[in-house]
Design an enzyme around this catalytic site. Structure first.
Site, mmCIF file in Angstrom:
data_model
loop_
_atom_site.group_PDB
_atom_site.id
_atom_site.type_symbol
_atom_site.label_atom_id
_atom_site.label_comp_id
_atom_site.label_asym_id
_atom_site.label_seq_id
_atom_site.Cartn_x
_atom_site.Cartn_y
_atom_site.Cartn_z
ATOM 1 N N CYS A 102 3.891 -4.213 6.652
ATOM 2 C CA CYS A 102 3.430 -3.980 5.288
ATOM 3 C C CYS A 102 4.576 -3.562 4.380
ATOM 4 O O CYS A 102 5.640 -3.151 4.839
ATOM 5 C CB CYS A 102 2.350 -2.896 5.274
ATOM 6 S SG CYS A 102 0.744 -3.471 5.875
ATOM 7 N N HIS A 152 0.853 -1.201 0.000
ATOM 8 C CA HIS A 152 0.000 0.000 0.000
ATOM 9 C C HIS A 152 0.878 1.236 0.000
ATOM 10 O O HIS A 152 2.069 1.179 0.329
ATOM 11 C CB HIS A 152 -0.978 0.018 1.183
ATOM 12 C CG HIS A 152 -0.339 0.221 2.522
ATOM 13 N ND1 HIS A 152 -0.033 1.460 3.028
ATOM 14 C CD2 HIS A 152 0.036 -0.668 3.473
ATOM 15 C CE1 HIS A 152 0.488 1.330 4.243
ATOM 16 N NE2 HIS A 152 0.559 0.053 4.532
#
Length: 225
Positions: A195, A180
């Site tokens: 992440c 992301h």
């Protein structure tokens, strides 16, 4: 509810990211010569004499401020040189990031994540489809997990249920770990909470190129973890 859908919903409870603080305000310059003075001078295109000067400090401090390195006092220390070293390795990868063959390319479309160089790219067989692009993976204690994964759930406008921060173009591939975008520097230390953080434009292209079920391969080891 189908198993795949249940898994996707379960993922909404797990997303991990890191909220970025605003860039630190410029502090006073240090007159101290750092242990990586020569390397930092060379990276910044400064005269390489191994001695701190006011101009050296300003250039180093500006770099630290842009990339969220604290304290941003112009000291040529290990954190600053560590970020620069990663950037050098990324530049050296050029258009052949998988030259060593570490990411499997016999699986069709695959997104490769090299933790060591903090790089990611997309291949379709031997063809490089996109990248390499710089990424920021998990910090020490929150490492991005290695191995072969698959994208199992995508949410273009996801918001973290843990940190209450936006995670645009989220593509989850391992529990709460996802590709992301972030608004700050992808080179800012110490890293995410697992992440794979990306620049907005890069994450948008990943969103357009990847689909649910595509493979993701994570390998290497992030410096400092």
């Amino acid at each position: 509810m189908r198993a795949g859908a249940a898994l996707g919903l379960a993922g909404t409870l797990l997303p991990l990211t890191v909220a970025l603080a605003p860039p630190a305000r410029a502090a006073s310059c240090t007159t101290s010569t750092g242990p990586y003075q020569r390397q930092v001078e060379a990276f910044l295109g400064r005269p390489v004499d191994g001695r701190q000067s006011a101009a050296d400090c300003r250039a180093t401090r500006d770099f630290q401020t842009r990339h969220g390195i604290s304290p941003n006092i112009g000291y040529a220390g290990p954190v600053t040189w560590g970020v620069m070293s990663i950037m050098k390795a990324q530049k050296a990868a050029g258009s052949t990031p998988n030259k060593a063959g570490d990411c499997p390319t016999n699986k069709g479309r695959i997104a490769c994540v090299d933790l060591t160089r903090q790089l990611s790219w997309i291949q379709d067989g031997k063809k490089l489809v996109m990248g390499p692009v710089p990424v920021r993976t998990g910090r020490d204690g929150y490492e991005t997990r290695r191995g072969l994964k698959q994208i199992y759930w995508r949410n273009k406008n996801h918001v973290s249920t843990i940190y209450d921060v936006p995670m645009p173009n989220s593509q989850f591939f391992d529990g709460g770990q996802a590709f992301h975008s972030i608004s700050g520097s992808v080179w800012s230390p110490p890293g995410s909470h697992g992440c794979v953080n990306m620049r907005p434009g890069d994450s948008q292209k990943y969103w357009e190129l990847l689909r649910t079920g595509d493979d993701v391969f994570v390998y290497g080891r992030k410096p400092g973890t």
